[in-house]
Design a protein around this motif. Structure first.
Motif, mmCIF file in Angstrom:
data_model
loop_
_atom_site.group_PDB
_atom_site.id
_atom_site.type_symbol
_atom_site.label_atom_id
_atom_site.label_comp_id
_atom_site.label_asym_id
_atom_site.label_seq_id
_atom_site.Cartn_x
_atom_site.Cartn_y
_atom_site.Cartn_z
ATOM 1 N N ASN A 231 1.196 -1.895 -0.259
ATOM 2 C CA ASN A 231 0.457 0.281 0.005
ATOM 3 C C ASN A 231 0.426 1.536 -0.040
ATOM 4 O O ASN A 231 0.535 1.817 0.970
ATOM 5 C CB ASN A 231 -0.745 0.285 1.476
ATOM 6 N N ASP A 234 -0.681 4.957 -0.464
ATOM 7 C CA ASP A 234 -1.251 5.800 0.949
ATOM 8 C C ASP A 234 -0.426 6.092 1.390
ATOM 9 O O ASP A 234 -0.238 7.678 1.888
ATOM 10 C CB ASP A 234 -1.401 4.407 1.978
ATOM 11 N N TRP A 237 1.133 9.521 -1.027
ATOM 12 C CA TRP A 237 -0.120 10.108 -1.109
ATOM 13 C C TRP A 237 0.132 12.234 -0.744
ATOM 14 O O TRP A 237 -0.339 13.151 -1.379
ATOM 15 C CB TRP A 237 -1.617 9.814 -1.143
ATOM 16 N N ASP A 300 -8.388 15.336 -3.753
ATOM 17 C CA ASP A 300 -8.158 13.993 -4.529
ATOM 18 C C ASP A 300 -8.278 13.602 -5.835
ATOM 19 O O ASP A 300 -7.935 13.398 -6.660
ATOM 20 C CB ASP A 300 -8.573 12.958 -2.921
ATOM 21 N N GLU A 361 -8.387 5.355 -5.679
ATOM 22 C CA GLU A 361 -8.308 4.488 -5.122
ATOM 23 C C GLU A 361 -7.135 3.447 -6.310
ATOM 24 O O GLU A 361 -5.476 3.396 -6.379
ATOM 25 C CB GLU A 361 -9.033 3.559 -5.028
ATOM 26 N N ARG A 364 -3.785 6.161 -7.160
ATOM 27 C CA ARG A 364 -3.272 5.756 -5.755
ATOM 28 C C ARG A 364 -2.750 5.134 -5.177
ATOM 29 O O ARG A 364 -0.525 5.361 -5.221
ATOM 30 C CB ARG A 364 -4.384 6.236 -4.156
#
Length: 374
Positions: A231, A234, A237, A300, A361, A364
């Motif tokens: 991930n 995350d 970001w 975002d 998502e 990202r």
């Protein structure tokens, strides 16, 4: 069992509370400059958030999931999104937190006393000559007894306290302590033990595979390392957002996002048996909290749509459906639902733009794939 409502709303509220506080403090992820401006404003009209221009822009008409280069259109200056540094190595407190959280979830409550060498989570309040010392107090603090991370009197004073109980401990600070206010002074600490993790805990959780706290620590650390590596998007970001300057947003996007966030908080407030105002206050946000979160959500969207436009990133039905299930809290083995049913459920409880949320998502993930592990 579908746990989507509680799971998703709680996660978003907690994360957004942190982001909202950062934005209010002026050290947040973005530099927002006159957020109500539209494209026509940028061409010479004076921005006025109370009026708007009455003119529709291309950004206002974007369909759910449609990509668009907001940088090229002049809405923002996108930061570098390739080669960002991802700090994948878990922090010590994160590992400690994971260990204790798993113990509390999997094992019966252990209310035994703290022993030397154990890991504990504590709250403590300091006072000197009867005067409270807020800077020397703490909540939700992890201490590994015997590691020497705190002064000897403090660590030794925790030994013998029963989980859930409090004890007042006198601690004499070294004369060469780096805080002049505390150096050489005798300070009283009221210590409460919230949780404890022992060698026995490690053995019980691992069914005998790991016999000590240190062995279980390494196991939990590797789990978190793997999760961080999977991930990375995350992790990087926020770095991307710190390097991105947003100068204006679509009023339509901002209004829609505000409505979605408001609805989500109302849902969560109802589930929690409280009011939206009290809920915001519990997360440390004032009356502008929803507005702050809506701004961050739009940011975002803008970043994701811009990167997707530049890199040709699209959503196929398989990825879209699977991610929707995850965002709604469905797990493997739960009932199957059609894409239309999932979208309807998502729009009812979580947001009017499911494709935009899933696109965020996906982008990202892409940014994480382009990052460098540190």
């Amino acid at each position: 069992m579908n746990k989507g409502n509680n799971k998703k709303i709680i996660i978003i509220c907690i994360v957004c509370a942190l982001l909202g506080g950062a934005l209010i403090g002026g050290v947040g992820a973005m530099i927002y400059s006159d957020l109500s401006r539209t494209e026509s404003d940028k061409k010479g009209q004076t921005a006025d958030s109370s009026k708007g221009t009455g003119e529709s822009t291309e950004a206002d008409q974007l369909k759910d999931g449609e990509v668009y280069d907001f940088d090229k259109a002049g809405f923002m200056k996108l930061g570098e999104y390739k080669g960002l540094e991802a700090e994948v190595q878990p922090e010590q407190d994160d590992v400690y937190s994971g260990m204790i959280a798993e113990a509390e979830e999997e094992l019966e409550d252990d209310d035994g006393i703290v022993k030397d060498g154990e890991l504990v989570n504590i709250d403590f309040a300091a006072s000197l000559d009867g005067k409270a010392l807020e800077d020397a107090s703490g909540e939700d603090v992890y201490v590994r007894i015997g590691k020497g991370e705190y002064i000897d009197d403090f660590e030794k004073g925790i030994i013998g306290i029963k989980k859930g109980e409090e004890k007042t401990v006198d601690c004499t600070f070294p004369k060469d302590y780096d805080d002049e206010e505390l150096a050489g002074k005798k300070v009283q600490f009221l210590i409460k033990v919230n949780s404890r993790f022992s060698d026995k805990t490690a053995q019980q959780l691992s069914e005998g595979k790991y016999k000590t706290i240190d062995e279980y620590y390494e196991y939990e650390k590797q789990l978190q390392l793997k999760d961080n590596q999977e991930n990375k998007g995350d992790l990087v970001w926020d770095s991307l957002k710190e390097e991105t300057e947003i100068t204006s947003v679509s009023e339509v996007m901002l209004t829609r996002s505000t409505e979605d966030v408001t609805n989500m908080y109302k849902n969560f407030a109802e589930l929690s048996g409280t009011t939206v105002e009290d809920l915001l206050e519990s997360f440390g946000m004032g009356e502008d909290g929803i507005s702050e979160i809506a701004q961050d959500t739009v940011a975002d969207y803008m970043i994701a749509k811009t990167i997707a436009a530049r890199e040709g990133i699209t959503l196929d039905d398989t990825y879209y459906m699977q991610t929707l299930r995850e965002l709604l809290g469905y797990e493997e083995g739960d009932e199957e639902k059609s894409l239309e049913e999932l979208e309807k459920e998502y729009k009812k409880d979580q947001g009017s733009r499911p494709k935009d949320d899933v696109l965020v998502e996906r982008v990202r993930e892409y940014v994480g794939e382009q990052s460098k592990e540190m």
